[in-house]
Design a protein around this motif. Structure first.
Motif, short mmCIF file in Angstrom:
data_model
loop_
_atom_site.label_atom_id
_atom_site.label_comp_id
_atom_site.label_asym_id
_atom_site.label_seq_id
_atom_site.Cartn_x
_atom_site.Cartn_y
_atom_site.Cartn_z
N CYS A 1 0.85 -1.19 0.00
CA CYS A 1 0.00 0.00 0.00
C CYS A 1 0.88 1.24 0.00
O CYS A 1 1.41 1.63 1.04
CB CYS A 1 -0.91 -0.02 1.22
N GLU A 2 1.06 1.84 -1.16
CA GLU A 2 1.82 3.06 -1.29
C GLU A 2 0.91 4.16 -1.80
O GLU A 2 -0.10 3.89 -2.48
CB GLU A 2 3.01 2.88 -2.24
N VAL A 3 1.25 5.41 -1.50
CA VAL A 3 0.39 6.54 -1.84
C VAL A 3 0.08 6.61 -3.33
O VAL A 3 -1.10 6.72 -3.71
CB VAL A 3 1.03 7.86 -1.35
N PRO A 4 1.09 6.56 -4.25
CA PRO A 4 0.75 6.67 -5.68
C PRO A 4 -0.23 5.59 -6.15
O PRO A 4 -1.13 5.87 -6.94
CB PRO A 4 2.13 6.51 -6.37
N ALA A 5 -0.06 4.36 -5.68
CA ALA A 5 -0.94 3.26 -6.09
C ALA A 5 -2.36 3.47 -5.59
O ALA A 5 -3.33 3.21 -6.31
CB ALA A 5 -0.39 1.92 -5.58
N LEU A 6 -2.54 3.97 -4.36
CA LEU A 6 -3.87 4.19 -3.80
C LEU A 6 -4.56 5.38 -4.46
O LEU A 6 -5.78 5.38 -4.64
CB LEU A 6 -3.79 4.40 -2.30
N LEU A 7 -3.80 6.40 -4.84
CA LEU A 7 -4.41 7.57 -5.49
C LEU A 7 -5.01 7.20 -6.84
O LEU A 7 -5.96 7.86 -7.30
CB LEU A 7 -3.36 8.68 -5.67
N ARG A 8 -4.49 6.15 -7.48
CA ARG A 8 -5.04 5.71 -8.77
C ARG A 8 -6.45 5.13 -8.62
O ARG A 8 -7.16 4.99 -9.62
CB ARG A 8 -4.12 4.68 -9.43
N LEU A 9 -6.85 4.77 -7.40
CA LEU A 9 -8.19 4.22 -7.17
C LEU A 9 -9.23 5.30 -6.95
O LEU A 9 -10.42 5.00 -6.83
CB LEU A 9 -8.18 3.30 -5.94
N SER A 10 -8.81 6.54 -6.88
CA SER A 10 -9.73 7.62 -6.52
C SER A 10 -10.70 7.94 -7.64
O SER A 10 -10.40 7.80 -8.83
CB SER A 10 -8.93 8.88 -6.17
N CYS A 11 -11.90 8.38 -7.24
CA CYS A 11 -12.93 8.82 -8.19
C CYS A 11 -12.90 10.33 -8.41
O CYS A 11 -13.67 10.84 -9.20
CB CYS A 11 -14.31 8.43 -7.66
N VAL A 12 -12.09 11.02 -7.67
CA VAL A 12 -12.04 12.48 -7.78
C VAL A 12 -10.67 12.90 -8.31
O VAL A 12 -9.75 12.08 -8.41
CB VAL A 12 -12.31 13.15 -6.41
N ASP A 13 -10.55 14.16 -8.64
CA ASP A 13 -9.29 14.71 -9.13
C ASP A 13 -8.26 14.70 -7.99
O ASP A 13 -8.50 15.25 -6.92
CB ASP A 13 -9.51 16.14 -9.62
N THR A 14 -7.13 14.05 -8.25
CA THR A 14 -6.09 13.92 -7.20
C THR A 14 -4.83 14.72 -7.53
O THR A 14 -3.77 14.45 -6.98
CB THR A 14 -5.71 12.44 -7.01
N HIS A 15 -4.97 15.71 -8.42
CA HIS A 15 -3.78 16.49 -8.78
C HIS A 15 -3.18 17.20 -7.57
O HIS A 15 -1.96 17.33 -7.45
CB HIS A 15 -4.13 17.50 -9.87
N ALA A 16 -4.04 17.68 -6.67
CA ALA A 16 -3.55 18.36 -5.47
C ALA A 16 -2.75 17.39 -4.60
O ALA A 16 -1.69 17.74 -4.06
CB ALA A 16 -4.71 18.95 -4.68
N ASN A 17 -3.25 16.15 -4.46
CA ASN A 17 -2.53 15.13 -3.69
C ASN A 17 -1.20 14.78 -4.33
O ASN A 17 -0.18 14.63 -3.64
CB ASN A 17 -3.38 13.86 -3.57
N GLU A 18 -1.22 14.63 -5.66
CA GLU A 18 0.01 14.28 -6.38
C GLU A 18 1.04 15.40 -6.29
O GLU A 18 2.24 15.14 -6.16
CB GLU A 18 -0.32 13.96 -7.84
N LEU A 19 0.54 16.65 -6.35
CA LEU A 19 1.45 17.80 -6.23
C LEU A 19 2.06 17.85 -4.82
O LEU A 19 3.27 18.09 -4.67
CB LEU A 19 0.70 19.10 -6.53
#
Length: 307
Positions: free
Chosen positions: A180-198
């Motif tokens: 369970c790593e952050v980049p892999a879990l963010l790919r499961l999101s239904c919303v825009d995750t650009h802020a999280n990735e930034l």
């Protein structure tokens, strides 16, 4: 929006890991198990030896013991789960287990970045300021540096954990990674995750690039001091300890930069798994070998204990 669910309602994630290569899973299980056992034995050896031998009660071996304990925790936070998933048909992890793993993997990885900077400063003080070394690296200051490394790592992880925990996830709960790593879990999101990735890229830059710059600056100063040395014995000792540390730095930072400092893309997911496997499994097992194989202090400590 109707298809959006929170993974906590399902109670588990499926870690796909290396499912695309089923013929490799048995081979990977054996190889990873061997490296994990090497990590446990090698790092426990350093911790126990540094504690038992009074000649190794120095700042260098204090920080090395911290690094060994850190590597033990880092590998144990993800490798046992990986081995279970490789061995059996079930590749699931509970939601709570995934969140705990996410927090500790990120916390321990960040702590290692900071601790490697501290170790490079110790080598800088030993080589460039030898007359002031005992004052600069006072035991109380060494303990303070170690505590600061651990606190900064766990604080940074808490930031990412809070951002990732509240991201709504889509209907499927298949994580395309072996942990369970952050980049892999963010790919499961239904919303825009650009802020999280930034946020991930900015904090990764702070805890990866800045430590790397500080480490290289320390070794730049050490190189200048080494070039002015007249003693062959002194040169050999400096190259022995500093060369080992630089090798560990390279083995850790290069794969981490490949994972966290590049924009996410579908093509690099499979490649990213093997890179992450390298710094999760291989690097912690090589650290004890790099630091001890040609180290006269360690060999002398072993002889004293055996004798």
């Amino acid at each position: 929006m109707m298809g959006k669910i929170n993974a906590s309602s399902e109670g588990y994630f499926v870690l796909l890991g290396f499912s695309n290569w089923p013929h490799l899973e048995v081979v990977l299980f054996v190889v990873i198990l061997i490296f994990y056992l090497m990590t446990l034995i090698g790092n426990l050896f350093i911790i126990i030896l540094s504690h038992l031998d009074s000649h190794l009660h120095t700042p260098m071996y204090f920080f090395l013991s911290n690094l060994s304990f850190l590597d033990l925790c880092y590998t144990t936070s993800s490798i046992p789960q990986l081995l279970v998933n490789l061995w059996g048909p079930e590749k699931t992890i509970s939601y709570a287990g995934c969140m705990i793993q996410l927090y500790f993997v990120l916390a321990l990885g960040t702590t290692e970045c900071v601790l490697l900077v501290v170790m490079s400063y110790d080598r800088y003080a030993a080589v460039c300021r030898p007359l002031h070394y005992t004052v600069l690296m006072h035991p109380r200051f060494c303990h303070l540096l170690a505590v600061a490394s651990w606190v900064s790592g766990f604080t940074n992880s808490a930031l990412h954990f809070s951002f990732t925990f509240f991201v709504p996830l889509c209907g499927h709960h298949q994580v395309d990674h072996f942990s369970c790593e952050v980049p892999a879990l963010l790919r499961l999101s239904c919303v825009d995750t650009h802020a999280n990735e930034l946020t991930l890229m900015v904090t990764s830059s702070i805890f990866v690039l800045i430590p790397l710059i500080l480490i290289l600056s320390s070794y730049g100063a050490i190189s200048q001091a080494v070039l002015r040395m007249q003693s062959t014995t002194g040169l050999q000792k400096v190259f022995g300890t500093c060369g080992a540390h630089l090798m560990v730095v390279a083995l850790f930072f290069i794969p981490v930069m490949c994972i966290y400092l590049q924009p996410p893309s579908g093509d690099s997911q499979d490649q990213g798994k093997f890179i992450a496997l390298f710094y999760t499994v291989v690097t912690p097992s090589l650290n004890p070998l790099i630091y001890t194989l040609r180290n006269k202090d360690v060999r002398g400590a072993v002889k004293r204990l055996m004798g």
